[in-house]
Write a protein that holds these residues in place. Structure first.
Motif, PDB file in Angstrom:
ATOM      1  N   UNK A 100       5.617  -2.435  16.503  1.00 48.38           N
ATOM      2  CA  UNK A 100       6.924  -2.327  17.149  1.00 48.38           C
ATOM      3  C   UNK A 100       7.894  -3.399  16.679  1.00 48.38           C
ATOM      4  N   UNK A 101       7.458  -4.270  15.764  1.00 51.24           N
ATOM      5  CA  UNK A 101       8.321  -5.345  15.306  1.00 51.24           C
ATOM      6  C   UNK A 101       9.229  -4.895  14.174  1.00 51.24           C
ATOM      7  N   UNK A 102      10.009  -5.848  13.696  1.00 50.57           N
ATOM      8  CA  UNK A 102      10.877  -5.565  12.560  1.00 50.57           C
ATOM      9  C   UNK A 102      10.052  -5.465  11.295  1.00 50.57           C
ATOM     10  N   UNK A 103      10.535  -4.683  10.359  1.00 51.46           N
ATOM     11  CA  UNK A 103       9.836  -4.540   9.090  1.00 51.46           C
ATOM     12  C   UNK A 103      10.094  -5.783   8.257  1.00 51.46           C
ATOM     13  N   UNK A 104       9.035  -6.488   7.930  1.00 54.43           N
ATOM     14  CA  UNK A 104       9.193  -7.776   7.268  1.00 54.43           C
ATOM     15  C   UNK A 104       9.162  -7.664   5.742  1.00 54.43           C
ATOM     16  N   UNK A 105       8.727  -6.554   5.212  1.00 53.05           N
ATOM     17  CA  UNK A 105       8.652  -6.433   3.767  1.00 53.05           C
ATOM     18  C   UNK A 105       8.879  -4.980   3.374  1.00 53.05           C
ATOM     19  N   UNK A 106       9.274  -4.774   2.139  1.00 54.26           N
ATOM     20  CA  UNK A 106       9.421  -3.421   1.605  1.00 54.26           C
ATOM     21  C   UNK A 106       8.178  -3.106   0.797  1.00 54.26           C
ATOM     22  N   UNK A 107       7.659  -1.920   0.984  1.00 56.34           N
ATOM     23  CA  UNK A 107       6.451  -1.535   0.270  1.00 56.34           C
ATOM     24  C   UNK A 107       6.781  -1.393  -1.209  1.00 56.34           C
ATOM     25  N   UNK A 108       6.064  -2.094  -2.072  1.00 54.24           N
ATOM     26  CA  UNK A 108       6.385  -2.006  -3.492  1.00 54.24           C
ATOM     27  C   UNK A 108       5.995  -0.644  -4.064  1.00 54.24           C
ATOM     28  N   UNK A 109       6.837  -0.131  -4.949  1.00 50.96           N
ATOM     29  CA  UNK A 109       6.546   1.141  -5.610  1.00 50.96           C
ATOM     30  C   UNK A 109       5.827   0.835  -6.915  1.00 50.96           C
ATOM     31  N   UNK A 110       4.562   1.123  -6.930  1.00 50.55           N
ATOM     32  CA  UNK A 110       3.737   0.821  -8.093  1.00 50.55           C
ATOM     33  C   UNK A 110       3.186   2.139  -8.618  1.00 50.55           C
ATOM     34  N   UNK A 111       3.414   2.390  -9.890  1.00 52.25           N
ATOM     35  CA  UNK A 111       2.844   3.586 -10.492  1.00 52.25           C
ATOM     36  C   UNK A 111       1.404   3.278 -10.887  1.00 52.25           C
ATOM     37  N   UNK A 112       0.506   4.092 -10.406  1.00 58.80           N
ATOM     38  CA  UNK A 112      -0.907   3.887 -10.703  1.00 58.80           C
ATOM     39  C   UNK A 112      -1.269   4.603 -11.998  1.00 58.80           C
ATOM     40  N   UNK A 113      -1.995   3.915 -12.805  1.00 61.60           N
ATOM     41  CA  UNK A 113      -2.460   4.546 -14.040  1.00 61.60           C
ATOM     42  C   UNK A 113      -3.663   5.430 -13.722  1.00 61.60           C
ATOM     43  N   UNK A 114      -3.798   6.469 -14.477  1.00 59.75           N
ATOM     44  CA  UNK A 114      -4.954   7.344 -14.273  1.00 59.75           C
ATOM     45  C   UNK A 114      -6.222   6.627 -14.731  1.00 59.75           C
ATOM     46  N   UNK A 115      -7.270   6.916 -14.026  1.00 61.75           N
ATOM     47  CA  UNK A 115      -8.556   6.339 -14.374  1.00 61.75           C
ATOM     48  C   UNK A 115      -9.030   6.938 -15.716  1.00 61.75           C
ATOM     49  N   UNK A 116      -9.353   6.126 -16.718  1.00 62.47           N
ATOM     50  CA  UNK A 116      -9.715   6.683 -18.030  1.00 62.47           C
ATOM     51  C   UNK A 116     -10.992   7.511 -18.002  1.00 62.47           C
ATOM     52  N   UNK A 117     -11.818   7.347 -17.003  1.00 61.45           N
ATOM     53  CA  UNK A 117     -13.071   8.125 -16.941  1.00 61.45           C
ATOM     54  C   UNK A 117     -12.809   9.560 -16.485  1.00 61.45           C
ATOM     55  N   UNK A 118     -11.633   9.822 -15.906  1.00 65.44           N
ATOM     56  CA  UNK A 118     -11.358  11.174 -15.392  1.00 65.44           C
ATOM     57  C   UNK A 118     -10.760  12.087 -16.457  1.00 65.44           C
ATOM     58  N   UNK A 119     -10.482  11.603 -17.649  1.00 63.83           N
ATOM     59  CA  UNK A 119      -9.832  12.427 -18.679  1.00 63.83           C
ATOM     60  C   UNK A 119     -10.835  13.369 -19.308  1.00 63.83           C
TER      61      UNK A 119
END
Length: 85
Positions: free
Chosen positions: A66-85
């Motif tokens: 219920x408090x004020x938002x103290x930070x903005x969620x960073x937008x981070x692009x996740x790299x695909x896991x190389x084992x899933x290719x």
């Protein structure tokens, strides 16, 4: 209303948190308050607030959701896991 007759003490940090929330909501550093009711599970306090000659009741929530938002969620692009290719 029998529960309001029983006095109780606030911890110093709880008192400071309630005071800071009231100052943020009223923008008046000379605000005074009196805690009337405590809801311990939801971490909220019913206060009688006096500021600039007017008096009202206000619920003060101390839970982090219920408090004020103290930070903005960073937008981070996740790299695909190389084992899933």
């Amino acid at each position: 209303m029998a529960g309001t007759k029983r006095p109780f003490l606030l911890y110093d940090d709880t008192f400071e948190l309630i005071y800071s929330r009231l100052v943020l909501s009223t923008l008046d550093p000379l605000v005074t308050f009196r805690v009337i009711e405590v809801h311990p599970r939801k971490m909220r306090y019913l206060c009688e607030v006096t500021s600039r000659g007017s008096t009202w009741w206000q619920w003060i929530y101390l839970h982090h959701s219920h408090g004020r938002k103290m930070y903005a969620k960073p937008k981070v692009k996740r790299k695909k896991d190389p084992t899933l290719i």
